[in-house]
Design a protein around this motif. Structure first.
Motif, short mmCIF file in Angstrom:
data_model
loop_
_atom_site.label_atom_id
_atom_site.label_comp_id
_atom_site.label_asym_id
_atom_site.label_seq_id
_atom_site.Cartn_x
_atom_site.Cartn_y
_atom_site.Cartn_z
N THR A 1 0.80 -1.22 0.00
CA THR A 1 0.00 0.00 0.00
C THR A 1 0.83 1.27 0.00
O THR A 1 0.29 2.37 0.06
CB THR A 1 -0.94 0.05 1.23
OG1 THR A 1 -0.16 0.13 2.41
CG2 THR A 1 -1.85 -1.17 1.27
N SER A 2 2.15 1.12 -0.06
CA SER A 2 3.00 2.31 -0.02
C SER A 2 4.07 2.27 -1.10
O SER A 2 4.45 1.22 -1.60
CB SER A 2 3.65 2.45 1.36
OG SER A 2 4.42 1.30 1.66
N GLU B 1 -2.14 4.95 -3.21
CA GLU B 1 -3.37 5.44 -3.83
C GLU B 1 -3.40 6.95 -4.02
O GLU B 1 -3.93 7.44 -5.01
CB GLU B 1 -4.59 5.01 -3.01
CG GLU B 1 -4.86 3.53 -3.07
CD GLU B 1 -5.26 3.06 -4.47
OE1 GLU B 1 -6.03 3.78 -5.15
OE2 GLU B 1 -4.78 2.00 -4.88
N ASP C 1 1.68 7.09 0.27
CA ASP C 1 0.52 6.25 0.04
C ASP C 1 0.40 5.93 -1.44
O ASP C 1 0.45 6.84 -2.28
CB ASP C 1 -0.75 6.96 0.53
CG ASP C 1 -1.98 6.12 0.38
OD1 ASP C 1 -2.20 5.24 1.24
OD2 ASP C 1 -2.70 6.31 -0.62
N THR D 1 3.59 9.45 4.10
CA THR D 1 3.07 8.73 5.25
C THR D 1 4.10 8.47 6.33
O THR D 1 3.73 8.18 7.47
CB THR D 1 2.46 7.38 4.83
OG1 THR D 1 3.45 6.61 4.15
CG2 THR D 1 1.25 7.58 3.92
#
Length: 114
Positions: free
Chosen positions: A70-71, A84, A82, A89
Motif C-alpha cells: 500500500t505504499s 493510492e 501512500d 506517510t
C-alpha cells in the motif's frame, strides 16, 4: 507541485506504457522523452521524483513498493508515500506528496489524460 508545472511534462494522449506491462503488485519506471514516470497498480502514475530531493524513487534499487503493498518507498532515504494518493506517510515523506500524472486507459495502453 502540479503535473503541468513541469516544463517537459508529456501532453495529454501520450502513451505511457501498455497496461499489460505493469507488474501486479509492482511498479514500472519509464521515461517519456526526458520525463521520469513511475507506474503502480491501479494503474496510477506519478512523476518519478521524490519531493524531498527530486531523485528517482528507484534511484538505489527495486524495493519501491512497500511490503504491505500500500505504499511507495523512496530507495534513497526511505520516505514513504501512500500508493493510492501519493501523500507522504512516514519518514522524510511526511509533509510532502508525490505528483500524480492524470491517466486513462485507451486501447490497452495507459496514456496521459487531460
Amino acid at each position: 507541485m502540479h503535473y503541468t508545472d513541469f516544463p517537459d511534462a508529456p501532453a495529454s494522449g501520450v502513451q505511457i506504457c501498455a497496461v499489460a506491462d505493469i507488474p501486479k503488485g509492482g511498479f514500472l519506471a519509464c521515461m517519456i522523452g526526458e520525463f521520469p514516470v513511475l507506474v503502480v497498480a491501479g494503474p496510477k502514475a506519478y512523476v518519478n521524483a521524490c519531493p524531498h530531493q527530486f531523485l528517482p524513487l528507484d534511484h538505489r534499487g527495486n524495493e519501491v513498493i512497500g511490503a504491505d503493498g500500500t505504499s511507495i518507498l523512496c530507495t534513497n532515504h526511505g520516505a514513504s508515500f501512500d500508493l493510492e494518493t501519493g501523500a507522504g506517510t512516514a519518514g522524510l515523506g511526511l509533509g510532502c506528496e508525490l505528483t500524480p500524472i492524470p491517466t486513462c486507459i485507451s486501447g490497452g495502453d495507459l496514456v496521459v489524460a487531460e
